[in-house]
Scaffold this motif. Structure first.
Motif, mmCIF file in Angstrom:
data_model
loop_
_atom_site.group_PDB
_atom_site.id
_atom_site.type_symbol
_atom_site.label_atom_id
_atom_site.label_comp_id
_atom_site.label_asym_id
_atom_site.label_seq_id
_atom_site.Cartn_x
_atom_site.Cartn_y
_atom_site.Cartn_z
ATOM 1 N N THR A 18 -2.525 -10.695 -7.389
ATOM 2 C CA THR A 18 -1.962 -11.316 -6.181
ATOM 3 C C THR A 18 -0.487 -10.978 -6.019
ATOM 4 O O THR A 18 -0.033 -10.603 -4.926
ATOM 5 C CB THR A 18 -2.144 -12.841 -6.250
ATOM 6 N N VAL A 19 0.282 -11.117 -7.101
ATOM 7 C CA VAL A 19 1.710 -10.808 -7.044
ATOM 8 C C VAL A 19 1.927 -9.304 -6.865
ATOM 9 O O VAL A 19 2.806 -8.876 -6.110
ATOM 10 C CB VAL A 19 2.421 -11.305 -8.324
ATOM 11 N N GLY A 20 1.096 -8.522 -7.541
ATOM 12 C CA GLY A 20 1.218 -7.066 -7.411
ATOM 13 C C GLY A 20 1.042 -6.585 -5.985
ATOM 14 O O GLY A 20 1.728 -5.657 -5.531
ATOM 15 N N LYS A 21 0.139 -7.257 -5.260
ATOM 16 C CA LYS A 21 -0.097 -6.874 -3.861
ATOM 17 C C LYS A 21 1.137 -7.104 -2.996
ATOM 18 O O LYS A 21 1.343 -6.434 -1.978
ATOM 19 C CB LYS A 21 -1.287 -7.681 -3.324
ATOM 20 N N GLU A 41 -2.059 0.857 -1.158
ATOM 21 C CA GLU A 41 -2.834 2.103 -1.194
ATOM 22 C C GLU A 41 -2.288 3.145 -2.161
ATOM 23 O O GLU A 41 -2.598 4.314 -2.047
ATOM 24 C CB GLU A 41 -2.954 2.712 0.216
ATOM 25 N N THR A 42 -1.469 2.724 -3.097
ATOM 26 C CA THR A 42 -1.008 3.634 -4.153
ATOM 27 C C THR A 42 -1.905 3.427 -5.376
ATOM 28 O O THR A 42 -2.593 2.404 -5.486
ATOM 29 C CB THR A 42 0.453 3.342 -4.537
ATOM 30 N N PRO A 43 -1.922 4.383 -6.328
ATOM 31 C CA PRO A 43 -2.749 4.200 -7.529
ATOM 32 C C PRO A 43 -2.425 2.913 -8.279
ATOM 33 O O PRO A 43 -3.333 2.222 -8.757
ATOM 34 C CB PRO A 43 -2.402 5.442 -8.370
ATOM 35 N N VAL A 84 -5.070 -0.203 -8.966
ATOM 36 C CA VAL A 84 -5.377 -0.699 -10.312
ATOM 37 C C VAL A 84 -5.105 -2.201 -10.395
ATOM 38 O O VAL A 84 -5.911 -2.968 -10.947
ATOM 39 C CB VAL A 84 -4.561 0.055 -11.383
ATOM 40 N N LEU A 85 -3.972 -2.638 -9.852
ATOM 41 C CA LEU A 85 -3.635 -4.069 -9.874
ATOM 42 C C LEU A 85 -4.660 -4.887 -9.087
ATOM 43 O O LEU A 85 -5.032 -5.994 -9.504
ATOM 44 C CB LEU A 85 -2.235 -4.288 -9.300
ATOM 45 N N ALA A 86 -5.121 -4.346 -7.965
ATOM 46 C CA ALA A 86 -6.125 -5.043 -7.164
ATOM 47 C C ALA A 86 -7.441 -5.169 -7.940
ATOM 48 O O ALA A 86 -8.120 -6.205 -7.875
ATOM 49 C CB ALA A 86 -6.361 -4.303 -5.853
ATOM 50 N N PHE A 87 -7.786 -4.116 -8.680
ATOM 51 C CA PHE A 87 -9.005 -4.142 -9.486
ATOM 52 C C PHE A 87 -8.890 -5.159 -10.620
ATOM 53 O O PHE A 87 -9.779 -5.991 -10.830
ATOM 54 C CB PHE A 87 -9.266 -2.746 -10.060
ATOM 55 N N VAL A 88 -7.774 -5.125 -11.329
ATOM 56 C CA VAL A 88 -7.557 -6.054 -12.446
ATOM 57 C C VAL A 88 -7.519 -7.497 -11.956
ATOM 58 O O VAL A 88 -8.028 -8.405 -12.616
ATOM 59 C CB VAL A 88 -6.243 -5.709 -13.185
ATOM 60 N N GLY A 89 -6.928 -7.710 -10.781
ATOM 61 C CA GLY A 89 -6.771 -9.062 -10.268
ATOM 62 C C GLY A 89 -7.925 -9.567 -9.427
ATOM 63 O O GLY A 89 -7.878 -10.704 -8.941
ATOM 64 N N ALA A 90 -8.969 -8.761 -9.252
ATOM 65 C CA ALA A 90 -10.131 -9.234 -8.493
ATOM 66 C C ALA A 90 -10.778 -10.397 -9.242
ATOM 67 O O ALA A 90 -11.094 -10.272 -10.431
ATOM 68 C CB ALA A 90 -11.133 -8.100 -8.315
#
Length: 484
Positions: free
Chosen positions: A279-282, A288-290, A294-300
């Motif tokens: 959430t914070v990473g977003k 749309e960067t690598p 990755v952060l979106a995947f980890v934070g799902a």
């Protein structure tokens, strides 16, 4: 169609739904589906599109709900069966000291309530509540148990992976699940202080009158001996600190040890930390960067709970003597009660889809908004009305979300504002809980409260935290609007 006609359809549909559930005692799953089909037919959806709409509503809701509720139930099942609730409560009591057993139990119950459904979590803690209350010298377990029950049901209504909040988030914007989780947890912090201090002022001068059955159980309950528990830290203890030995179904395993409380807490908080990272990473990483991907995947939330379940299976289970078959049975059995909730949530999604496709949701919310009711207040009031009328927080949440779905999705609101609307619905679903709510009876019966006592404690405190939570959300809403 004429908005007035659609409003009448909505009122009749909801009245029929309440009649089927409350008077005829239909299962909520069946009642929601039947009313959804009937509403679709009279609401203008072509007959050939009714069943496809039902399927779309069910599928669209279950995608997130089944994933999160199922994994959350499995994680909760492992924590429950491996004694995690007692470990956390005992650790909190040892850290805060014997003079602060109440706050220690409140903190522990909040952690336990994150992955475990309210009814199961509270029943697990009842022996610990009795034991701690005896150790603290209270005349009844109600002094500690009432605030614990209210805080746990607040978390159940406001924090994923619990079904109502997951269902409403799925309907309004699945992308804000992580944000809703973080905001819900933040909101629970002041509520813990509120329920503790309010409960202290509710107790009558002569103490609460308990039912004879609970009074007898409390009289014979053993007080927790924390020094003795610490001495046997490597062994399994019951709710009174007595050492027990469990035998797993695996014939090669003869003794089960317990993990540390820190390990249990870490595994419960791990998915929350992962969700927070995403959430914070977003917010801080270029989209749309690598790195962002990755952060979106980890934070799902689904991935975070999956990781926590797998780690809990090994770290809390197999490493401490539970056999592979034991762990499989524990996790499978946890899905049985969750399945009922998932199906009801899916049926609620069907009803919500029908309300949207027929234009009923637009008609109801549009008429109220045009009358000057802000969307944040509208969401709260709709959930509150359904909660008072039929008792189920899940049904209230999903019905309210369905009625405001079109308005929210077309309103151009930010993700943060949508998260606030979802939490406003949650606040409505926790308020004014009374005798038609199963949570009311679980709390009152296990604590020995009369119906009147339950209304003066459970109902009053649920209403206070719901309305206070809504007040905080409203302030944040208008501050956000002013900044934008």
């Amino acid at each position: 169609m004429d908005p007035i006609y659609l409003m009448i359809v909505a009122v009749v549909a909801i009245a029929l739904l309440l009649f089927l559930v409350m008077k005829l005692k239909w299962p909520a799953y069946l009642a929601l589906l039947a009313i959804a089909v009937l509403t679709a037919l009279v609401g203008g959806i072509p007959v050939q599109e009714v069943i496809p709409t039902v399927i779309a509503g069910m599928g669209g809701t279950l995608g997130s709900v089944a994933l999160l509720v199922g994994l959350g139930a499995m994680l909760g099942g492992i924590v429950e069966k491996t004694g995690g609730a007692e470990l956390i409560a005992t650790k909190a009591a040892n850290v805060l000291g014997k003079k602060r057993l109440g706050p220690a139990l409140l903190i522990a119950s909040a952690v336990v309530a994150i992955p475990i459904f309210f009814d199961v979590a509270f029943i697990i803690l009842v022996p610990i509540i009795f034991s701690f209350a005896k150790a603290a010298g209270h005349r009844s377990p109600i002094y500690l148990g009432a605030p614990v029950a209210v805080l746990m049901v607040f978390i159940h209504n406001a924090v994923p992976p619990h079904p109502g909040i997951v269902g409403s988030t799925t309907l309004l914007n699945p992308d804000v699940m992580g944000l809703v989780t973080i905001l819900g947890l933040l909101l629970a912090v002041p509520m813990a202080f509120v329920v503790w201090f309010v409960n202290k002022r509710l107790e009558p001068k002569g103490g609460w009158e308990m039912s004879p059955e609970v009074a007898e159980k409390y009289e014979h309950a053993g007080a927790a001996d924390f020094d003795e528990i610490e001495k046997h830290h490597g062994e399994v203890g019951d709710a009174h600190g007595h050492t027990v030995t469990k035998v797993a179904k695996d014939p090669t395993v003869t003794h089960i040890t317990k993990p540390s409380a820190g390990t249990v807490i870490a595994l419960i908080l791990l998915p929350i930390l992962m969700i927070a990272v995403g959430t914070v990473g977003k917010l801080i990483v270029e989209p749309e960067t690598p790195v962002a991907n990755v952060l979106a995947f980890v934070g799902a939330p689904g991935f975070a709970l999956l990781v926590a379940c797998i780690l809990a299976m090994y770290i809390l289970g197999m490493r401490h003597g539970w056999g592979r078959q034991d762990m499989s049975d524990i996790m499978d059995s946890a899905l049985a009660p969750a399945a009922i909730v998932v199906f009801v949530t899916g049926a609620g999604g069907v009803f919500a889809r029908v309300l949207t496709e027929s234009g009923i949701g637009d008609a109801v919310s549009g008429m109220l908004i045009s009358a000057g009711v802000p969307i944040i207040l509208l969401a709260f009031l709709l959930a509150l009305i359904f909660k008072v009328a039929q008792g189920s927080g899940t049904v209230a949440t999903l019905t309210a979300a369905g009625l405001v779905q079109s308005t929210v999705m077309s309103g151009g609101f930010s993700e943060f504002q949508v998260a606030l609307v979802i939490l406003a619905i949650a606040m409505g679903s926790v308020s004014l809980s009374h005798i038609n709510d199963s949570g009311f009876w679980i709390a009152t019966k296990f604590l020995g409260l009369s119906v009147g006592g339950g209304l003066k404690t459970w109902t009053l405190m649920c209403t206070i935290v719901g309305f206070l939570g809504m007040a905080i959300i409203t302030v944040v809403w208008f501050l956000t609007a002013a900044l934008v």
